[in-house]
Design an enzyme around this catalytic site. Sequence first.
Site, short mmCIF file in Angstrom:
data_model
loop_
_atom_site.label_atom_id
_atom_site.label_comp_id
_atom_site.label_asym_id
_atom_site.label_seq_id
_atom_site.Cartn_x
_atom_site.Cartn_y
_atom_site.Cartn_z
N ASP A 65 0.40 39.14 -44.90
CA ASP A 65 1.31 38.81 -45.63
C ASP A 65 2.52 39.70 -44.50
O ASP A 65 2.47 40.34 -44.02
CB ASP A 65 2.03 39.36 -46.69
CG ASP A 65 3.15 38.96 -47.78
OD1 ASP A 65 3.72 38.02 -47.76
OD2 ASP A 65 4.39 39.32 -47.72
N GLU B 127 -15.71 43.67 -35.03
CA GLU B 127 -17.22 44.69 -35.13
C GLU B 127 -18.11 43.22 -36.59
O GLU B 127 -18.91 43.77 -36.62
CB GLU B 127 -17.18 46.00 -35.81
CG GLU B 127 -16.23 46.89 -34.83
CD GLU B 127 -15.54 47.92 -35.47
OE1 GLU B 127 -16.46 48.23 -36.89
OE2 GLU B 127 -14.60 49.06 -35.36
#
Length: 542
Positions: A210, A252
């Site tokens: 956001d 990851e």
Amino acid sequence: MAAIRPSEATASWWRDAAIYQIYVRSFADGDGDGTGDLAGVRARLPHLVELGVDALWFTPWYLSPLADGGYDVADYRAIDPAFGHLAEAEKLIAEARELGIRTIIDIVPNHVSDRHSWFRAALGAAPGSPERDLFHFRPGRGEHGEIPPNDWVSEFGGTPWTRLDDGQWYLHLFAPEQPDLNWAHPAVRQEHEDVLRFWFERGVAGVRIDSAALLAKDPALPDFTAGVDPHPYTDRDELHDIYRSWRAIADEYDGIFVGEVWLPDSERFARYLRPDELHTAFNFTFLACPWDAGRLRSAIDDTLAEHAPVGAPATWVLCNHDVTRTVTRYGRRETGFDFAAKVFGTPTDLELGTRRARAAALLSLALPGAVYLYQGEELGLPEADIPQERIQDPMHLRSGGVDPGRDGCRVPLPWSAGEPFAGFGSASEPWLPQPASWPSYAADVQSTDPGSMLTLYREALRLRRGTPGFAAGPGETAGGRLNWLPSSPGVLAFARTHGLICVVNLSGSPVPLPGHTEILLTSGPLDEVGLLPGDTAAWLRS
């Protein structure tokens, strides 16, 4: 829809995904208290499977006082009790994944709630304390410190500063209940990286960021001077180091980011999409564009051009939880979107707006890249008129009652025409009132209607998923491309790979279809001589 195979975990699914935005509070009420919740979402997963979406983006579901619809987060590791609990969120993520639907969550890094433990500690600490260093506390100007520290303007209007009893002011670019974090502080960066890992380890596939361009501030917090770069709090270069560190974490977990980046400069916008930063960003140029062939073509060309240098796919959005709903906006004299232009009582032709929204659905779904669908758009919901005494949006309150706010696009969804509150939840009145017309838009009614908006979206998403030509072709690393075809004034026509053609008639007269061997789908019927009427779109095979 098949379940996601482990071998697909690292695939670039997000480059041409259909992603459905869920505003939990208004999606479905599982416990009957008038507020949507995770139990309601879980119960409606079959609807989302049948619709044919690839992922769900959830607006904030965290612990929050809901001063700004959940974008005032008090605890990122807890689900708000109104929506459920953490174990239920984990179950929802897993159940959706088994059905072939990934989950994207919302992170609000610019600010937290004034109920967040960090801010409560800051309020209890003295000026100059380490607790206050996590935010932007400053003395005021003027003889007695009675003037705000600078001349910035809140995103919600008015000053973005609130004064405390001890004389200090704190910064909030949004509502006073949303104090801005100090992103120059290492603890702020570490906390957000820990939060990202927390949710990636619970199976989320991505994160929507956001207000992604607002985090970093000039340490001096100077007055704003138009035309002077860098801006004191928007699109500062320090942001890119933050997002590079985030990208390393996402990689990851094979996670992805989508940024909410409102920037007029296409070159600066593209920087956020470099290979070691965000994967995608929302396309507000297209969302705000009026229903005009020339303007839409320019928006499409500009979007593809600004994404191409960094190899990122475009995203296409017609509506979200902040924007006037599509069928209403397209039924007005001014069909673009501008927050400043929203007023009560704007005349609307819903029949015209619905016809255009159907055509716009086929246009957006045919463009190369990912597409976002806001809940209720598949039902053709209009913007609702909320009685002023029931409006909860702080944009309305901060405007002094002039701005209608955003609650009109956040009204709880209608699921079953014959049930109380149109099947949203049977025991209590919804948190926002539903219009009297809501049962006519109910999903169960539309499911059996071959001409409904829901049927159109289901068929369009089915074709988009399974028909050659919609996904990227060989070598189209940026999510595909399109080639414009010769067309009459007011008509958009383009070709994708494998002979796929999309044509949209925005003119006032019927036009002939381009040469084709098959009509795959139209947003409305052709006329009696086979011409494409105005405000109608078609997918063809050449």
